[in-house]
Design an enzyme around this catalytic site. Structure first.
Site, PDB file in Angstrom:
ATOM      1  CG  HIS A 198      -4.210  -3.229   2.648  1.00 46.90           C
ATOM      2  ND1 HIS A 198      -3.113  -3.086   3.475  1.00 46.90           N
ATOM      3  CD2 HIS A 198      -4.564  -1.974   2.274  1.00 46.90           C
ATOM      4  CE1 HIS A 198      -2.823  -1.808   3.618  1.00 46.90           C
ATOM      5  NE2 HIS A 198      -3.680  -1.112   2.899  1.00 46.90           N
ATOM      6  CD  GLU A 258      -2.012  -6.418   4.322  1.00 52.99           C
ATOM      7  OE1 GLU A 258      -2.086  -5.241   4.701  1.00 52.99           O
ATOM      8  OE2 GLU A 258      -1.918  -6.745   3.115  1.00 52.99           O
ATOM      9  CB  CYS A 302      -1.001  -0.021   1.153  1.00 56.83           C
ATOM     10  SG  CYS A 302      -2.356   1.159   0.943  1.00 56.83           S
TER      11      CYS A 302
END
Length: 305
Positions: free
Chosen positions: A235, A237, A142
């Site tokens: 993202h 994750e 990011c």
């Protein structure tokens, strides 16, 4: 899978509740094997949440990983207990004397500032330079992806009128790249950002390859130096509830944030979200560890250069 993380790290108990196997230092010392050394520079305000998200993904590999956490000397986190930082994190000045097989640099809530206005920009520049000769492969996530592209390659960022917020379709440029082994022709990735990098700027720079993008959010993954650097603008994750928590935090406070796209069923925030990215997130991190870290790093870690 044998993931070595510091004893008593909160993520251990959180992930055990999800039936994910982790190994603390005490048990790992009994195994006669050189683990891959991964360092995480965690710039996110909610450190424990981000630690858990990343360890969850790193746990999905049969290789033994030893995870360390790096902190900045030039910045003191406001949302994480000092005791936690002192127990589990080490300053860059200490870790810079070591070599690592892989590194992850997270996003940060500073994307609406010019890079030079970020209080820790000078130290971060030093870390970017250090990683190039002391780490086999680095993932930039990011804001860190935007910052790394700017610092190393001069790629500018542009402010968005409305936050890029939601879960968007991504298309790999080539599923034959090792990072995409096992991927479908389309995958999904959460995005949560107020700025962007643009295809036309990246295409002008030799050595940068856009390897995944979206008609909705634009450039999503850029690869450089044969896989020694990956710049991920979203993202993967994120946990299932992260976008929802961000929405509830900002709704009624910011006028540039709406209901996250493609996240709640029928865009109804009272409904639980539908997770569309978990399998590909695990696969991407597993491929990164296997093909760009494990198979690329020297047996003697001191030979990384």
């Amino acid at each position: 899978m044998p993931l070595r993380i510091p004893d008593r790290l909160p993520a251990i108990e959180l992930l055990k509740q999800e039936n994910i196997f982790v190994m603390d230092d005490t048990r790992a010392h009994s195994q006669d094997i050189r683990p891959l050394r991964i360092v995480i520079l965690n710039l996110m305000p909610l450190k424990i949440t981000t630690e858990t998200d990343l360890i969850r993904l790193l746990s999905n590999t049969p290789l033994q990983l030893e995870v360390s956490f790096m902190k900045l000397k030039s910045h003191t986190p406001k949302n994480t207990p000092i005791a936690h930082m002192m127990m589990f994190y080490k300053d860059f000045d200490i870790l810079r004397k070591q070599k690592f097989d892989g590194m992850i640099i997270t996003g940060a809530p500073v994307e609406q500032l010019d890079y030079e206005q970020v209080s820790y920009w000078e130290e971060l520049r030093q870390i970017f330079d250090w990683a190039r000769t002391n780490v086999t492969s680095t993932l930039f996530i990011c804001w860190a992806a935007q910052a790394g592209l700017f610092y190393h390659y001069g790629v500018p960022k542009y402010p968005l009128e409305k936050k890029m917020f939601g879960v968007f379709r991504q298309y790999p440029v080539s599923t034959r790249l090792p990072i995409f082994r096992g991927f479908d022709d389309v995958f999904y990735m959460p995005h949560s950002r107020h700025s962007e990098v643009r295809r036309e700027d990246i295409e002008r720079i030799e050595g940068l390859d856009i390897i995944a993008e979206s008609p909705e959010n634009g450039v999503s993954i850029v690869m450089a130096r044969g896989g020694r650097e990956f710049f991920i603008t979203g993202h993967l994750e994120y946990a299932p509830d992260t976008l929802g928590n961000e929405y509830r935090r900002d709704v009624g406070i910011r006028d540039d944030v709406g209901v996250p796209c493609n996240y709640f069923p029928n865009d109804d925030p009272t409904q639980p979200p539908v997770v569309k990215w978990r399998a590909h997130a695990n696969l991407l991190y597993n491929n990164w560890i296997n093909y760009y870290v494990y198979q690329a790093t020297p047996y003697n870690i001191d030979d990384i250069k």
